[in-house]
Design a protein around this motif. Structure first.
Motif, mmCIF file in Angstrom:
data_model
loop_
_atom_site.group_PDB
_atom_site.id
_atom_site.type_symbol
_atom_site.label_atom_id
_atom_site.label_comp_id
_atom_site.label_asym_id
_atom_site.label_seq_id
_atom_site.Cartn_x
_atom_site.Cartn_y
_atom_site.Cartn_z
ATOM 1 N N ASP A 1 -0.240 -0.618 -12.113
ATOM 2 C CA ASP A 1 0.968 -0.149 -12.813
ATOM 3 C C ASP A 1 0.646 0.895 -13.891
ATOM 4 O O ASP A 1 1.429 1.076 -14.827
ATOM 5 N N LYS A 40 3.402 3.255 -14.891
ATOM 6 C CA LYS A 40 4.737 2.657 -15.033
ATOM 7 C C LYS A 40 5.372 2.957 -16.394
ATOM 8 O O LYS A 40 6.586 2.896 -16.542
ATOM 9 N N HIS A 83 1.261 -0.930 -3.529
ATOM 10 C CA HIS A 83 1.463 -2.253 -4.137
ATOM 11 C C HIS A 83 2.932 -2.661 -4.262
ATOM 12 O O HIS A 83 3.235 -3.838 -4.380
ATOM 13 N N ASP A 123 0.340 -8.938 -7.354
ATOM 14 C CA ASP A 123 1.431 -8.370 -8.160
ATOM 15 C C ASP A 123 2.648 -9.290 -8.138
ATOM 16 O O ASP A 123 3.352 -9.451 -9.135
HETATM 17 FE FE FE Z 1 4.358 -1.936 -9.893
#
Ligand code: FE
Ligand code: FE
Length: 194
Positions: A51, A54, A110, A128
């Protein structure tokens, strides 16, 4: 960059909650790597970085895609959040010096998964979804049990629940999620017939 330095950087960039999730995915990926004999360093690296893009705003996500010459679909343009996985792989490569194709691919896929995933891709996708800080998903207990017993069956369950969940949401779902679900649904049905 070494894993410890990468994590220091991510701690600065990500929100506290996102960073806790990141650590959760890192060590859950490590647990699954132990169970299935995957490369430990790659699993931890991919988990830690999954991530890493993100934290960017929607606008920044789009401008980075432009900068990297990454094609953006109509759906992604309307929902830039969908881009964090592909952009994460770009960041892993450009910013953190990760060039291993397995690690980069595990980061790329992912969120949606993809048909016929490799071991590392499966591990990060599942980690995840089920890392210890997660508590919303239905069937989490069963997912966590299956993760250590049968990866493909675990994927089938996660994807079924994800497709169902996404169909109730107003925001857009990447069509790849459904494609992946169909693949693992068929795979598991074929296994039963054998
Ligand atoms: Fe993610
Ligand atoms: Fe995540």
């Amino acid at each position: 960059m070494y894993l410890d330095d990468i994590k220091k950087d991510l701690k600065e960039l990500l929100s506290e909650k996102r960073y806790e999730h990141t650590l959760g995915v890192e060590y859950t990926s490590a647990c699954l790597a132990l169970r299935y004999g995957a490369d430990m360093e790659k699993a931890r690296l991919a988990g830690a970085l999954h991530d890493c893009a993100k934290y960017l705003s929607a606008g920044d996500k789009l401008s980075y895609c432009k900068k990297y010459g990454m094609p953006v679909s109509e759906l992604e343009r309307k929902n830039p959040e969908l881009l964090h996985a592909k952009l994460g792989a770009c960041f892993a490569y450009e910013k953190y010096g990760v060039s291993d194709p397995e690690v980069l691919s595990a980061i790329t896929w992912h969120t949606t998964g993809k048909p016929n995933m490799g071991l590392l891709e499966k591990i990060v996708y599942i980690a995840d979804y089920m890392e210890p800080n997660r508590n919303q998903a239905p069937d989490l207990k069963e997912v966590r049990r299956l993760a250590f017993q049968d990866l493909d069956e675990c994927l089938r369950l996660i994807l079924r629940d994800s497709v169902e969940y996404l169909s109730t949401k107003a925001s857009a779902a990447d069509p790849m999620t459904k494609k992946t679900w169909e693949y693992y649904q068929n795979l598991q049905e074929d296994k039963k017939e054998d």
